[in-house]
Write an enzyme that holds these catalytic residues in place. Structure first.
Site, PDB file in Angstrom:
ATOM      1  N   GLN A 289       0.847  -1.182   0.000  1.00  0.00           N
ATOM      2  CA  GLN A 289       0.000   0.000   0.000  1.00  0.00           C
ATOM      3  C   GLN A 289       0.882   1.231   0.000  1.00  0.00           C
ATOM      4  O   GLN A 289       1.897   1.278   0.698  1.00  0.00           O
ATOM      5  CB  GLN A 289      -0.907   0.011   1.237  1.00  0.00           C
ATOM      6  CG  GLN A 289      -1.876   1.184   1.276  1.00  0.00           C
ATOM      7  CD  GLN A 289      -2.880   1.054   2.409  1.00  0.00           C
ATOM      8  OE1 GLN A 289      -2.846   0.086   3.167  1.00  0.00           O
ATOM      9  NE2 GLN A 289      -3.771   2.016   2.536  1.00  0.00           N
ATOM     10  N   GLY A 291       1.067   5.704  -1.641  1.00  0.00           N
ATOM     11  CA  GLY A 291       0.336   6.935  -1.879  1.00  0.00           C
ATOM     12  C   GLY A 291      -0.666   6.844  -3.010  1.00  0.00           C
ATOM     13  O   GLY A 291      -1.573   7.663  -3.104  1.00  0.00           O
ATOM     14  N   GLY A 293      -2.468   3.955  -3.720  1.00  0.00           N
ATOM     15  CA  GLY A 293      -3.501   2.967  -3.458  1.00  0.00           C
ATOM     16  C   GLY A 293      -2.917   1.631  -3.065  1.00  0.00           C
ATOM     17  O   GLY A 293      -1.714   1.487  -2.839  1.00  0.00           O
ATOM     18  N   ASP A 418       8.886   8.792  -6.986  1.00  0.00           N
ATOM     19  CA  ASP A 418       8.835   8.033  -5.728  1.00  0.00           C
ATOM     20  C   ASP A 418       9.780   6.830  -5.808  1.00  0.00           C
ATOM     21  O   ASP A 418       9.383   5.684  -5.612  1.00  0.00           O
ATOM     22  CB  ASP A 418       7.406   7.575  -5.434  1.00  0.00           C
ATOM     23  CG  ASP A 418       7.233   7.141  -3.975  1.00  0.00           C
ATOM     24  OD1 ASP A 418       8.123   7.447  -3.158  1.00  0.00           O
ATOM     25  OD2 ASP A 418       6.214   6.498  -3.666  1.00  0.00           O
TER      26      ASP A 418
END
Length: 614
Positions: A289, A291, A293, A418
């Site tokens: 899990q 940012g 989903g 990310d």
């Protein structure tokens, strides 16, 4: 030996041992060269970057084995390479309508899965290889309109599945194996073979030529009936699709389908299909899990394991069309070190992406594999090994190559935003596969280089991105540098437990201090049991510190990082960085001394005034 063969020989000598998939890539790339493909043909057939399953005119099965190559009517003028025999799973090879010359390679007899071979309307010469008799699954053999000579090999008569053989319009001669006349469809016309009036054998079968008078009528009637049934069936599906009840949990709500992205390898999944695959998105199937989903493990009806990402932040003014556009952008970014997108699903309330399931999960998971197993027991066996040092080096290089492709070879370029160990996945061979790329833009299409919210993970976010919200390739470089430190240490980017030992919370600051003190060996992951080279550890740390410099302009590009990991240019960059660090540290220390002196002079002045005359 021709030039192509020499190049291929040199390539094979210089390359490492390759898995079966790489053998298929090499075989197809060799075919491209031997066919003399022009610069505008088969442009994405690049064995250094792309798996063959995504190449134009190539299809694969669910296990990523090449099963179909269709290169008909493309104007090729070259020849057929013998290396085509490496495509062991190939079922269909279609090369008709070109101007291919030379012999039919006997190595085609190695394609034991082949069902259809179509080389019609080329300029092939020589004899039909006897090795074609090895193709026990072959049903359709078409060699018409070439310049083939010699006799028809007797081996073709032993093919048990052959139902259609067309050898017309060649220069074949001699005896036709008797068994071939019993095949439902054959054509031997336009040769010097023993058929025709003088031999009392028809050179072409009735099925291939004439047929009886009533068969076409029966076929026409059957075709009409089947066509009507199909039309009614599809009409019924469309009716229920459009009129489906809002209270039915398994009804997929249709959206506007963009045909550009449903064509080819990318599949549009139905909501029900993914709902069933993930057991109604059960929490027990959650793989991770973040940012964007949750990610669920799923098993499709055909048994294929997939990872389904259910996006939670998908709303944008562009709506579904904008989503389709971004999905298309992600789908065309294909590289051996990037996670391949299989398909997607959209409804008015849902956005889902479907990826292959990575059986070795993520780098972050494997770095903390023992701890995770002790805490949860999830999908691990006792004693399962952690990542060894050679694998960690391979992960560092593979990740760098994937990011280099996103930054410098995609058009438009893709910024990940990310980069961290949790987003670097591991395939069955523990090769690095960068996941989640492009998702920041996917869920926020309103701006090109400024997001409405900073996306990423604390400890991995570059300082300029955190302060301004502006991202660039160099923000990814910063995250990559932190990921390298994770690889070396096995630790998280932020760890508050280090406060107990009066150490830095940020992994970057902690490593910097130990590097200055020349104590890097104290922070190397203890799970490696000292099975590593301290020189290689220092090299990785040096690259990491270059990637995490405060100023984005000072950080290297990912192409430079790749070269440094391969042993080129690190020494010069590192020496330059050290001079800058020393100068910066001296400036900082001078400033500290000035501040301290300033405070002392203030205190002394106050003391003098207080002790003066009254």
């Amino acid at each position: 030996m021709d030039l192509v063969s020499v190049l291929l020989l040199m390539s094979s000598i210089c390359s490492f041992a390759l898995p079966e998939l790489d053998l298929e890539e090499d075989a197809l790339y060799a075919l491209k060269l031997s066919l003399n493909a022009s610069p505008n043909q088969l442009t994405n057939w690049n064995r250094n970057q792309v798996t063959p399953c995504t190449w134009a005119n190539v299809e694969c099965d669910q296990n990523n084995n090449v099963v179909r190559v269709s290169l008909a009517f493309m104007g090729f003028t070259g020849s057929l390479t013998p290396r085509i025999g490496a495509l062991k799973s190939l079922k269909t090879l279609s090369l008709q309508g070109n101007s291919i010359t030379g012999d039919i390679p006997k190595e085609i007899g190695n394609l034991t899965s082949l069902v259809r071979l179509d080389l019609e309307n080329n300029r092939l010469m020589g004899e039909i290889p006897y090795s074609l008799g090895n193709l026990k699954k072959l049903q359709f053999l078409t060699l018409s309109q070439n310049n083939l000579t010699g006799t028809i090999p007797n081996s073709l008569a032993s093919l048990p599945s052959l139902s259609n053989i067309l050898l017309d319009s060649n220069n074949l001669s001699g005896q036709i194996p008797e068994q071939l006349f019993s095949i439902p469809e054959y054509n031997f016309t336009g040769n010097n073979l023993n058929c025709g009036v003088n031999y009392h054998r028809l050179c072409t079968s009735e099925n291939a030529d004439q047929g009886s008078s009533h068969k076409p009528k029966i076929g026409l009637i059957v075709g009409i009936v089947i066509g009507l049934v199909v039309i009614l069936f599809i009409g019924g599906l469309l009716f229920f699709w459009c009129k489906g009840s809002k209270h039915e949990a398994f009804v997929d709500v249709p959206g506007e389908v963009d045909q550009r992205i449903t064509f080819g390898q990318l599949k549009r999944f139905a909501w029900k299909e993914l709902q069933i695959a993930t057991d109604n998105f059960s929490e027990k199937n959650v793989l991770g899990q973040g940012g964007f989903g949750k990610v669920y493990k799923g098993i499709l009806v055909d048994g294929t394991k997939v990872a389904v990402k259910r996006l939670t932040d998908y709303e944008s003014p562009g709506g579904e069309k904008a989503f389709h556009c971004e999905v298309e952008m992600i789908s065309v970014a294909v590289h051996r070190n990037l996670l391949r997108l299989i398909g997607f699903c959209t409804t008015p309330t849902e956005r889902l992406l479907v990826y292959p399931f990575m059986q070795n999960l993520s780098v972050a998971y494997r770095l903390r594999v023992i701890l995770v197993w002790l805490n949860t027991g999830a999908e691990l066996k006792p004693g399962e090994p952690v990542l060894d040092w050679p694998t960690r080096k391979r992960v560092a290089l593979g990740t760098a190559r994937g990011l280099e492709y996103l930054h410098e070879q995609c058009n438009p370029k893709i910024i990940h935003r990310d980069v961290k160990a949790a987003n670097i996945l591991l395939d069955g061979d523990f090769e690095a596969v960068v996941g989640d790329f492009g998702l920041a833009k996917l869920v926020d299409v309103r701006n090109t280089n400024v997001t409405t919210q900073v996306r990423g993970t604390m400890g991995h976010i570059a300082p300029e991105y955190l302060s301004t919200g502006k991202s660039s390739e160099r923000t990814d470089v910063f995250g990559y540098g932190i990921m390298l430190l994770e690889l070396v240490t096995g630790q998280r980017a932020i760890d508050f437990s280090r406060l107990e030992e009066e150490d830095d919370v940020l992994l970057l600051d902690h490593v910097k201090k130990l590097q200055r003190e020349k104590r890097l060996d104290t922070i190397v992951d203890c799970n490696l049991n000292k099975n590593y080279s301290i020189e290689e550890v220092e090299m990785i740390v040096q690259i990491a510190l270059l990637c995490t410099q405060a100023s984005p302009e000072d950080r290297p590009a990912m192409s430079e990082v790749v070269r440094m990991l391969e042993g080129e240019g690190l020494a010069e960059r590192w020496e330059e960085w050290q001079h800058m660090e020393v100068a910066t540290r001296q400036d900082y220390e001078r400033l500290q001394r000035r501040l301290e002196w300033g405070e002392d002079s203030v205190h002394n002045q106050d003391a003098i005034e207080l002790s003066g005359g009254r």
